[in-house]
Design a protein around this motif. Structure first.
Motif, mmCIF file in Angstrom:
data_model
loop_
_atom_site.group_PDB
_atom_site.id
_atom_site.type_symbol
_atom_site.label_atom_id
_atom_site.label_comp_id
_atom_site.label_asym_id
_atom_site.label_seq_id
_atom_site.Cartn_x
_atom_site.Cartn_y
_atom_site.Cartn_z
ATOM 1 N N ASP A 131 -12.089 55.496 81.121
ATOM 2 C CA ASP A 131 -12.846 54.242 81.152
ATOM 3 C C ASP A 131 -12.267 53.300 82.203
ATOM 4 O O ASP A 131 -11.115 52.903 82.130
ATOM 5 N N VAL A 132 -13.076 52.924 83.207
ATOM 6 C CA VAL A 132 -12.616 52.012 84.257
ATOM 7 C C VAL A 132 -13.606 50.862 84.454
ATOM 8 O O VAL A 132 -13.745 50.312 85.544
ATOM 9 N N ASN A 133 -14.293 50.480 83.391
ATOM 10 C CA ASN A 133 -15.279 49.402 83.463
ATOM 11 C C ASN A 133 -14.617 48.076 83.060
ATOM 12 O O ASN A 133 -14.721 47.619 81.927
ATOM 13 N N PHE A 134 -13.932 47.452 83.999
ATOM 14 C CA PHE A 134 -13.209 46.219 83.716
ATOM 15 C C PHE A 134 -14.153 45.022 83.796
ATOM 16 O O PHE A 134 -14.689 44.706 84.863
ATOM 17 N N SER A 161 -8.465 44.093 80.573
ATOM 18 C CA SER A 161 -8.768 42.984 81.471
ATOM 19 C C SER A 161 -8.601 41.639 80.791
ATOM 20 O O SER A 161 -8.223 40.654 81.430
ATOM 21 N N LEU A 162 -8.845 41.561 79.484
ATOM 22 C CA LEU A 162 -8.645 40.308 78.760
ATOM 23 C C LEU A 162 -7.173 40.113 78.399
ATOM 24 O O LEU A 162 -6.576 39.068 78.678
ATOM 25 N N GLN A 234 -8.266 49.059 88.711
ATOM 26 C CA GLN A 234 -7.606 50.090 87.920
ATOM 27 C C GLN A 234 -6.089 49.983 88.063
ATOM 28 O O GLN A 234 -5.354 50.037 87.076
ATOM 29 N N ILE A 235 -5.623 49.801 89.293
ATOM 30 C CA ILE A 235 -4.180 49.668 89.529
ATOM 31 C C ILE A 235 -3.650 48.411 88.858
ATOM 32 O O ILE A 235 -2.620 48.434 88.170
ATOM 33 N N PHE A 236 -4.359 47.311 89.035
ATOM 34 C CA PHE A 236 -3.893 46.020 88.521
ATOM 35 C C PHE A 236 -3.867 45.999 86.988
ATOM 36 O O PHE A 236 -2.839 45.677 86.373
ATOM 37 N N PHE A 237 -4.975 46.345 86.357
ATOM 38 C CA PHE A 237 -5.062 46.212 84.909
ATOM 39 C C PHE A 237 -4.345 47.344 84.170
ATOM 40 O O PHE A 237 -3.665 47.105 83.173
ATOM 41 N N ARG A 238 -4.490 48.566 84.659
ATOM 42 C CA ARG A 238 -3.791 49.668 83.999
ATOM 43 C C ARG A 238 -2.283 49.528 84.166
ATOM 44 O O ARG A 238 -1.521 49.602 83.194
#
Length: 409
Positions: A131-134, A161-162, A234-238
Motif C-alpha cells: 500500500d503506497v496511497n499516502f 502519513s497522519l 514512500q521514502i519519507f513516510f515509510r
C-alpha cells in the motif's frame, strides 16, 4: 529474536513448503503467484497471534522456528508463568493450529498494559505491505504521539502519513524547548540525516507551522511533504515511521519496496532500510533486479515452481554487483531482456541469414524488410546488428555463421 525458518503446510501456492532465513537481509524473488506476499503475511500472523489467521483451517500445521539471545531467553524464563502458552512460551519452535495459540488470545489484549512490553530487549515485528496511497493530512496542533506496544504492527499508508506528521510536529517542539534552555536539539536531526543521505536533489528542512517541509536544491523552492512525488512519499513516510519506532533487534517485513521508485533509488533502497536501526532482520519480497544486485547470493532466496507448487530454488548464481541484464537472464530467468516482438524479429532475421543463399523471393523480401527495420530502431552498437554491418568476405563472418548454425542446431 530472529526467524530461523518457516514451514507452511497448505496456504495458497505454498504446500509442504519450508524456507530458511539468515539473521540479516533476506530477499525473496520469483514470478507472480509463487507466494512471496503469503510468506510475509504468515510470518506476521504467527508472531502476532492474529486471531483470524489462527482460527482459519489453513493455519493448521504451520511452524515457525525462532532464535533468541541469552537476554531474551532469560526474560522468557522469568515471565514463563505470565506468558503461559503464548508464542514466547516455546523457546525453539512455535506451532500454530486449532488447538494452539488461539487459546491464549487474552495475552495479546493485556500485553500492552504490562511491564513486559517495556523490557529493554523487546521489540516489534513490523510489516509494510504494498500500500503506497499516502493521503493528505493537516496537523493543527502539537500533541503527544505514543508508539504502539503491540507485539507487531502493520504500517499502511494512510496511518503513516497522519501519524508521522503528528510525531514530527511533536518532536519539533521538544527540540525548540531544548534550544530555549541552551541544550542541543537532536530529535529532528536524525530524520534529516536519514533523508538527506538518500535524496540528492532535495533537502528535508524540518517542521514549520505544523508541516514537514522540503527544499529543491537547484531552485531553492520549498514545499510540503504532501507535494512529494509518490516515490518520495514512500521514502519519507515509510522510512520516517520506522525511524520513529526506534527499531533495533527487530524483524522488518517489506513487500515490494521498489514501487514508484526510480531505478536509481531502487539501487539505494536496501541501504536506506539497513540504516533505520541496528541488528534488524529484514525480509523483502521484490521483483526489482536493482535491489537484488545490491545483495550477496546468500541473501537472495529464489522461489520456483515444481510439480504445481512453490519451492526454494537451490544453487542460486552470484548476484552482487551484476548488471540488470545479467540478473534478468540468469536469476529472474527471462528469455530475453528485449521487447518480445523485437526479439522475435531478430530471431527470424538470424534464421533467414543462416540460409541466405537458399531464400526464395518472398523470404528474401522479408529478410530485407527485417534488415531495414532493425537498422532503423536498434542502437548502431547493438551486437544483433553485427550480422547486418559485417563485411561479407571477412573471417569474422565465417565464425559468426558457424556459431549461429550451432546455436540453431
Amino acid at each position: 529474536m530472529k526467524i530461523k525458518s518457516i514451514y507452511i503446510k497448505n496456504i495458497k501456492a505454498l504446500k509442504d513448503f519450508k524456507i530458511d532465513f539468515n539473521n540479516n537481509i533476506n530477499i525473496l524473488i520469483g514470478e507472480n503467484g509463487l507466494g512471496k506476499t503469503t510468506i510475509l503475511e504468515t510470518i506476521y500472523n504467527i508472531i502476532t497471534a492474529n486471531e483470524s489467521f489462527v482460527e482459519d483451517e489453513s493455519s493448521e500445521g504451520c511452524n515457525l522456528e525462532l532464535s533468541f539471545t541469552k537476554e531474551e531467553l532469560d526474560f522468557i524464563n522469568r515471565h514463563r508463568n505470565r506468558l503461559k502458552k503464548t508464542l514466547f512460551n516455546i523457546v525453539d519452535k512455535i506451532e500454530i493450529g486449532k488447538h494452539g495459540i488461539n487459546q491464549d488470545m487474552d495475552f495479546k489484549k493485556s500485553f500492552a498494559k504490562s511491564n513486559i512490553a517495556k523490557e529493554k530487549w523487546f521489540r516489534k515485528i513490523v510489516y509494510l505491505p504494498t500500500d503506497v496511497n499516502f493521503k493528505k493530512h493537516k496537523v493543527e496542533t502539537a500533541k503527544m504521539v505514543h508508539n504502539s506496544t503491540d507485539i507487531g504492527i502493520i504500517l499502511n499508508s494512510d496511518e503513516m502519513s497522519l501519524n508521522l506528521k503528528e510525531y514530527l510536529v511533536n518532536i519539533h517542539y521538544k527540540d525548540l524547548e531544548d534550544m530555549s534552555i541552551g541544550e542541543t536539539p537532536y530529535r529532528i536531526q536524525k530524520f534529516k540525516q536519514l533523508y538527506n543521505a538518500f535524496f540528492e536533489e532535495k533537502e528535508f528542512l524540518g517542521v514549520k507551522d505544523f508541516e514537514p517541509l522540503f527544499k529543491i536544491k537547484a531552485t531553492g523552492e520549498i514545499h510540503s511533504a504532501d507535494e512529494l512525488s509518490a516515490g518520495e512519499k514512500q521514502i519519507f513516510f515509510r522510512g520516517g515511521s520506522l525511524l520513529q519506532m526506534d527499531l533495533n533487534d527487530s524483524i522488518i517485513l517489506i513487500d515490494e519496496p521498489e514501487l514508484s521508485l526510480h531505478p536509481e533509488w531502487q539501487q539505494k533502497i536496501l541501504d536506506f532500510y539497513k540504516g533505520i536501526g541496528e541488528n534488524n532482520q529484514i525480509i523483502i519480497a521484490t521483483h526489482s533486479p536493482h535491489i537484488v544486485s545490491s545483495c550477496k547470493k546468500e541473501e537472495v532466496i529464489v522461489l520456483d515452481r515444481e510439480d504445481g507448487r512453490s519451492v526454494v530454488k537451490s544453487n542460486v548464481e552470484e548476484t552482487y554487483g551484476w548488471t540488470v541484464e545479467q540478473l534478468l537472464l540468469s536469476v529472474f530467468e527471462l528469455k530475453s531482456v528485449r521487447n518480445p516482438e523485437v526479439q522475435e524479429k531478430i530471431d527470424r532475421f538470424k534464421s533467414l541469414y543462416i540460409n541466405k543463399e537458399k531464400l526464395n523471393s518472398g523470404e528474401l523480401s522479408e529478410f530485407n524488410e527485417l534488415k531495414n527495420e532493425l537498422e532503423k530502431y536498434l542502437d548502431p552498437e547493438d551486437p544483433s546488428l553485427s550480422l547486418i554491418n559485417i563485411k561479407e568476405d571477412s573471417k569474422k563472418l565465417e565464425a559468426l555463421l558457424k556459431n549461429l548454425k550451432a546455436s540453431n542446431a
